[in-house]
Design a protein around this motif. Structure first.
Motif, PDB file in Angstrom:
ATOM      1  N   LEU A  64      33.448  32.291  31.790  1.00  0.00           N
ATOM      2  CA  LEU A  64      34.054  33.642  32.201  1.00  0.00           C
ATOM      3  C   LEU A  64      35.393  33.817  33.038  1.00  0.00           C
ATOM      4  CD1 LEU A  64      30.473  35.416  33.167  1.00  0.00           C
ATOM      5  CD2 LEU A  64      32.293  35.939  31.063  1.00  0.00           C
ATOM      6  N   VAL A  65      35.619  32.694  33.766  1.00  0.00           N
ATOM      7  CA  VAL A  65      36.696  32.600  34.934  1.00  0.00           C
ATOM      8  C   VAL A  65      38.140  32.054  34.192  1.00  0.00           C
ATOM      9  CG1 VAL A  65      35.076  32.876  36.604  1.00  0.00           C
ATOM     10  CG2 VAL A  65      35.830  30.596  35.846  1.00  0.00           C
ATOM     11  N   ASP A  66      39.063  32.441  34.912  1.00  0.00           N
ATOM     12  CA  ASP A  66      40.254  31.777  34.817  1.00  0.00           C
ATOM     13  C   ASP A  66      40.366  30.414  35.447  1.00  0.00           C
ATOM     14  OD1 ASP A  66      41.138  33.914  33.199  1.00  0.00           O
ATOM     15  OD2 ASP A  66      42.153  34.749  34.670  1.00  0.00           O
ATOM     16  N   GLU A 126      40.307  35.257  42.733  1.00  0.00           N
ATOM     17  CA  GLU A 126      40.805  35.903  41.914  1.00  0.00           C
ATOM     18  C   GLU A 126      39.633  36.363  40.549  1.00  0.00           C
ATOM     19  OE1 GLU A 126      44.169  33.950  40.360  1.00  0.00           O
ATOM     20  OE2 GLU A 126      45.405  34.367  42.187  1.00  0.00           O
ATOM     21  N   ASP A 127      38.703  35.478  40.425  1.00  0.00           N
ATOM     22  CA  ASP A 127      37.783  35.327  39.440  1.00  0.00           C
ATOM     23  C   ASP A 127      36.359  36.268  39.985  1.00  0.00           C
ATOM     24  OD1 ASP A 127      39.368  34.226  37.713  1.00  0.00           O
ATOM     25  OD2 ASP A 127      38.501  32.011  38.281  1.00  0.00           O
ATOM     26  N   GLY A 184      36.093  39.538  40.253  1.00  0.00           N
ATOM     27  CA  GLY A 184      35.698  40.510  39.314  1.00  0.00           C
ATOM     28  C   GLY A 184      35.224  40.074  38.095  1.00  0.00           C
ATOM     29  N   LYS A 185      35.606  39.128  37.488  1.00  0.00           N
ATOM     30  CA  LYS A 185      35.415  38.786  36.201  1.00  0.00           C
ATOM     31  C   LYS A 185      33.885  38.451  36.166  1.00  0.00           C
ATOM     32  CE  LYS A 185      39.934  37.441  34.628  1.00  0.00           C
ATOM     33  NZ  LYS A 185      40.549  36.521  34.282  1.00  0.00           N
ATOM     34  N   GLY A 192      31.843  42.254  36.989  1.00  0.00           N
ATOM     35  CA  GLY A 192      32.156  42.833  35.918  1.00  0.00           C
ATOM     36  C   GLY A 192      32.164  44.299  36.238  1.00  0.00           C
ATOM     37  N   LYS A 193      32.346  45.037  35.205  1.00  0.00           N
ATOM     38  CA  LYS A 193      32.296  46.778  35.567  1.00  0.00           C
ATOM     39  C   LYS A 193      30.703  47.092  36.082  1.00  0.00           C
ATOM     40  CE  LYS A 193      36.289  47.943  32.803  1.00  0.00           C
ATOM     41  NZ  LYS A 193      36.560  48.662  31.522  1.00  0.00           N
ATOM     42  N   ILE A 245      28.091  42.301  34.272  1.00  0.00           N
ATOM     43  CA  ILE A 245      27.976  40.839  34.156  1.00  0.00           C
ATOM     44  C   ILE A 245      27.009  40.020  35.133  1.00  0.00           C
ATOM     45  CG2 ILE A 245      29.385  38.806  34.009  1.00  0.00           C
ATOM     46  CD1 ILE A 245      31.802  40.565  32.686  1.00  0.00           C
TER      47      ILE A 245
END
Length: 76
Positions: free
Chosen positions: A12-14, A39-40, A42-43, A46-47, A51
């Protein structure tokens, strides 16, 4: 269980190299603390936390055989 959380989070992450899972046993059960790059966050959440809730559901379902309570905490 730790490997399951790592695989899901890294997908899921960068910054997959900065994904870490620490395991702690508590009187409540086994606690898995998921740490990711700032930075990850939020990923992983999730909204509206969808997630994070899905990750917790998958891990809880996978832990049914062990008959032990499993908690996934997302650390910032």
């Amino acid at each position: 269980m730790k490997e399951l959380i790592l695989v899901i989070a890294k997908a899921l992450v960068d910054h997959p190299e900065q994904v870490q899972v620490d395991v702690k046993d508590d009187d409540r059960g086994t606690i898995y603390e998921l740490s990711v790059h700032p930075e990850d966050i939020g990923k992983i959440i999730g909204k509206q936390g969808r997630i994070a809730k899905a990750i917790r559901t998958v891990v809880t379902s996978a832990s049914v055989k062990s008959q032990k309570r499993v908690i996934v905490d997302i650390m910032s």
